[in-house]
Scaffold this motif. Structure first.
Motif, PDB file in Angstrom:
ATOM      1  N   SER A  82       0.837  -1.192   0.000  1.00  0.00           N
ATOM      2  CA  SER A  82       0.000   0.000   0.000  1.00  0.00           C
ATOM      3  C   SER A  82       0.874   1.245   0.000  1.00  0.00           C
ATOM      4  N   GLY A  83       0.477   2.227  -0.812  1.00  0.00           N
ATOM      5  CA  GLY A  83       1.228   3.470  -0.890  1.00  0.00           C
ATOM      6  C   GLY A  83       2.415   3.403  -1.838  1.00  0.00           C
ATOM      7  N   LYS A  84       2.657   2.247  -2.424  1.00  0.00           N
ATOM      8  CA  LYS A  84       3.768   2.100  -3.366  1.00  0.00           C
ATOM      9  C   LYS A  84       3.210   2.124  -4.792  1.00  0.00           C
ATOM     10  N   ARG A  85       4.074   2.503  -5.725  1.00  0.00           N
ATOM     11  CA  ARG A  85       3.682   2.629  -7.115  1.00  0.00           C
ATOM     12  C   ARG A  85       4.563   1.730  -7.982  1.00  0.00           C
ATOM     13  N   ALA A  86       3.977   1.179  -9.056  1.00  0.00           N
ATOM     14  CA  ALA A  86       4.736   0.245  -9.881  1.00  0.00           C
ATOM     15  C   ALA A  86       4.338   0.338 -11.350  1.00  0.00           C
ATOM     16  N   ALA A  87       5.265  -0.072 -12.191  1.00  0.00           N
ATOM     17  CA  ALA A  87       5.018  -0.245 -13.626  1.00  0.00           C
ATOM     18  C   ALA A  87       5.718  -1.536 -14.033  1.00  0.00           C
ATOM     19  N   VAL A  88       5.212  -2.151 -15.087  1.00  0.00           N
ATOM     20  CA  VAL A  88       5.745  -3.436 -15.539  1.00  0.00           C
ATOM     21  C   VAL A  88       5.904  -3.398 -17.057  1.00  0.00           C
ATOM     22  N   PHE A  89       6.978  -3.993 -17.538  1.00  0.00           N
ATOM     23  CA  PHE A  89       7.186  -4.157 -18.976  1.00  0.00           C
ATOM     24  C   PHE A  89       7.827  -5.521 -19.206  1.00  0.00           C
ATOM     25  N   GLY A  90       7.823  -5.951 -20.448  1.00  0.00           N
ATOM     26  CA  GLY A  90       8.464  -7.225 -20.707  1.00  0.00           C
ATOM     27  C   GLY A  90       8.369  -7.655 -22.147  1.00  0.00           C
ATOM     28  N   CYS A  91       8.798  -8.874 -22.349  1.00  0.00           N
ATOM     29  CA  CYS A  91       8.787  -9.401 -23.698  1.00  0.00           C
ATOM     30  C   CYS A  91       8.320 -10.852 -23.663  1.00  0.00           C
ATOM     31  N   GLY A 103       4.290 -10.535 -17.146  1.00  0.00           N
ATOM     32  CA  GLY A 103       4.095  -9.167 -16.662  1.00  0.00           C
ATOM     33  C   GLY A 103       2.692  -8.951 -16.122  1.00  0.00           C
ATOM     34  N   ASP A 104       1.704  -9.558 -16.774  1.00  0.00           N
ATOM     35  CA  ASP A 104       0.318  -9.452 -16.296  1.00  0.00           C
ATOM     36  C   ASP A 104       0.173 -10.121 -14.928  1.00  0.00           C
ATOM     37  N   MET A 105       0.811 -11.276 -14.772  1.00  0.00           N
ATOM     38  CA  MET A 105       0.757 -11.988 -13.491  1.00  0.00           C
ATOM     39  C   MET A 105       1.395 -11.147 -12.387  1.00  0.00           C
ATOM     40  N   LEU A 106       2.524 -10.536 -12.693  1.00  0.00           N
ATOM     41  CA  LEU A 106       3.209  -9.706 -11.707  1.00  0.00           C
ATOM     42  C   LEU A 106       2.379  -8.468 -11.380  1.00  0.00           C
ATOM     43  N   SER A 107       1.794  -7.848 -12.388  1.00  0.00           N
ATOM     44  CA  SER A 107       0.937  -6.670 -12.154  1.00  0.00           C
ATOM     45  C   SER A 107      -0.215  -7.016 -11.221  1.00  0.00           C
ATOM     46  N   GLY A 114      -1.725  -4.194  -2.855  1.00  0.00           N
ATOM     47  CA  GLY A 114      -2.025  -2.807  -2.522  1.00  0.00           C
ATOM     48  C   GLY A 114      -1.281  -1.748  -3.315  1.00  0.00           C
ATOM     49  N   ALA A 115      -0.382  -2.129  -4.214  1.00  0.00           N
ATOM     50  CA  ALA A 115       0.367  -1.133  -4.990  1.00  0.00           C
ATOM     51  C   ALA A 115      -0.524  -0.498  -6.053  1.00  0.00           C
ATOM     52  N   ALA A 116      -0.257   0.767  -6.347  1.00  0.00           N
ATOM     53  CA  ALA A 116      -0.892   1.442  -7.476  1.00  0.00           C
ATOM     54  C   ALA A 116      -0.049   1.100  -8.705  1.00  0.00           C
ATOM     55  N   VAL A 117      -0.635   0.375  -9.643  1.00  0.00           N
ATOM     56  CA  VAL A 117       0.114  -0.088 -10.821  1.00  0.00           C
ATOM     57  C   VAL A 117      -0.332   0.707 -12.041  1.00  0.00           C
ATOM     58  N   MET A 118       0.640   1.307 -12.699  1.00  0.00           N
ATOM     59  CA  MET A 118       0.363   2.043 -13.922  1.00  0.00           C
ATOM     60  C   MET A 118      -0.155   1.063 -14.967  1.00  0.00           C
ATOM     61  N   GLN A 119      -1.277   1.385 -15.576  1.00  0.00           N
ATOM     62  CA  GLN A 119      -1.914   0.454 -16.508  1.00  0.00           C
ATOM     63  C   GLN A 119      -1.192   0.354 -17.837  1.00  0.00           C
ATOM     64  N   ARG A 120      -0.507   1.405 -18.246  1.00  0.00           N
ATOM     65  CA  ARG A 120       0.244   1.346 -19.500  1.00  0.00           C
ATOM     66  C   ARG A 120       1.473   0.480 -19.301  1.00  0.00           C
ATOM     67  N   THR A 121       1.732  -0.377 -20.264  1.00  0.00           N
ATOM     68  CA  THR A 121       2.906  -1.228 -20.218  1.00  0.00           C
ATOM     69  C   THR A 121       3.481  -1.357 -21.618  1.00  0.00           C
ATOM     70  N   VAL A 122       4.614  -1.989 -21.726  1.00  0.00           N
ATOM     71  CA  VAL A 122       5.219  -2.284 -23.020  1.00  0.00           C
ATOM     72  C   VAL A 122       5.457  -3.779 -23.075  1.00  0.00           C
ATOM     73  N   LYS A 123       4.964  -4.399 -24.141  1.00  0.00           N
ATOM     74  CA  LYS A 123       5.187  -5.826 -24.375  1.00  0.00           C
ATOM     75  C   LYS A 123       5.819  -5.975 -25.754  1.00  0.00           C
TER      76      LYS A 123
END
Length: 152
Positions: A82-91, A103-107, A114-123
């Motif tokens: 909670s209170g943390k922010r994240a983004a995920v990318f991958g191949c 990446g979807d599993m990790l998101s 509780g993390a706020a995850v940025m919805q935009r990603t790069v695959k």
């Protein structure tokens, strides 16, 4: 206080590492400090030190997390993010049934903890090209903006 980001990646062939370098470029362009670590060398205690994370990983086999990410992924199961922010990318490889789903599993794990995850990603599909690297740089810039909006 200026935001700092921990970028954690797993790369077997160097592809995800190269994508991570482009994300770092975008973060630095946005004046955000970043520490880069390989997933195999990262533990939950590292995540406790940061409020902002970017994770880069490839999808192994038919939709699995890379082995280098398994311990960290398991440790996250009991964390309060909670209170943390994240983004995920991958191949991944679109010839497999499930394309770049690690990446979807990790998101999902990050969101569930509780993390706020940025919805935009790069695959990226297989070997990323110039467009993919540019998208990763833009992801770094957008994540810096995401952090700043969340802090205000």
């Amino acid at each position: 206080m200026d935001p700092k980001v921990l970028l954690v990646y797993a790369s077997m062939t160097g592809t995800t590492r190269d994508m991570a370098d482009s994300v770092v470029e975008g973060l630095l362009e946005s004046c955000v400090a970043v520490e880069v670590k390989e997933a195999i060398d990262t533990s939950a205690s590292d995540l406790d030190v940061y409020d902002n994370f970017v994770f880069g990983l490839y999808t192994w086999g038919d939709g699995d997390l890379p082995d280098e990410f398994l311990d960290l992924y398991d440790e996250m199961r009991d964390m309060d993010l909670s209170g943390k922010r994240a983004a995920v990318f991958g191949c991944g490889d679109s010839s497999y049934r499930y394309f770049a789903v690690a990446g979807d599993m990790l998101s999902k794990r990050l969101e569930n903890r509780g993390a706020a995850v940025m919805q935009r990603t790069v695959k990226a599909d297989r070997c990323p090209g110039i467009e993919d690297f540019d998208a990763c740089r833009k992801l770094g810039i957008e994540f810096a903006d995401f952090i700043k909006r969340q802090l205000n």
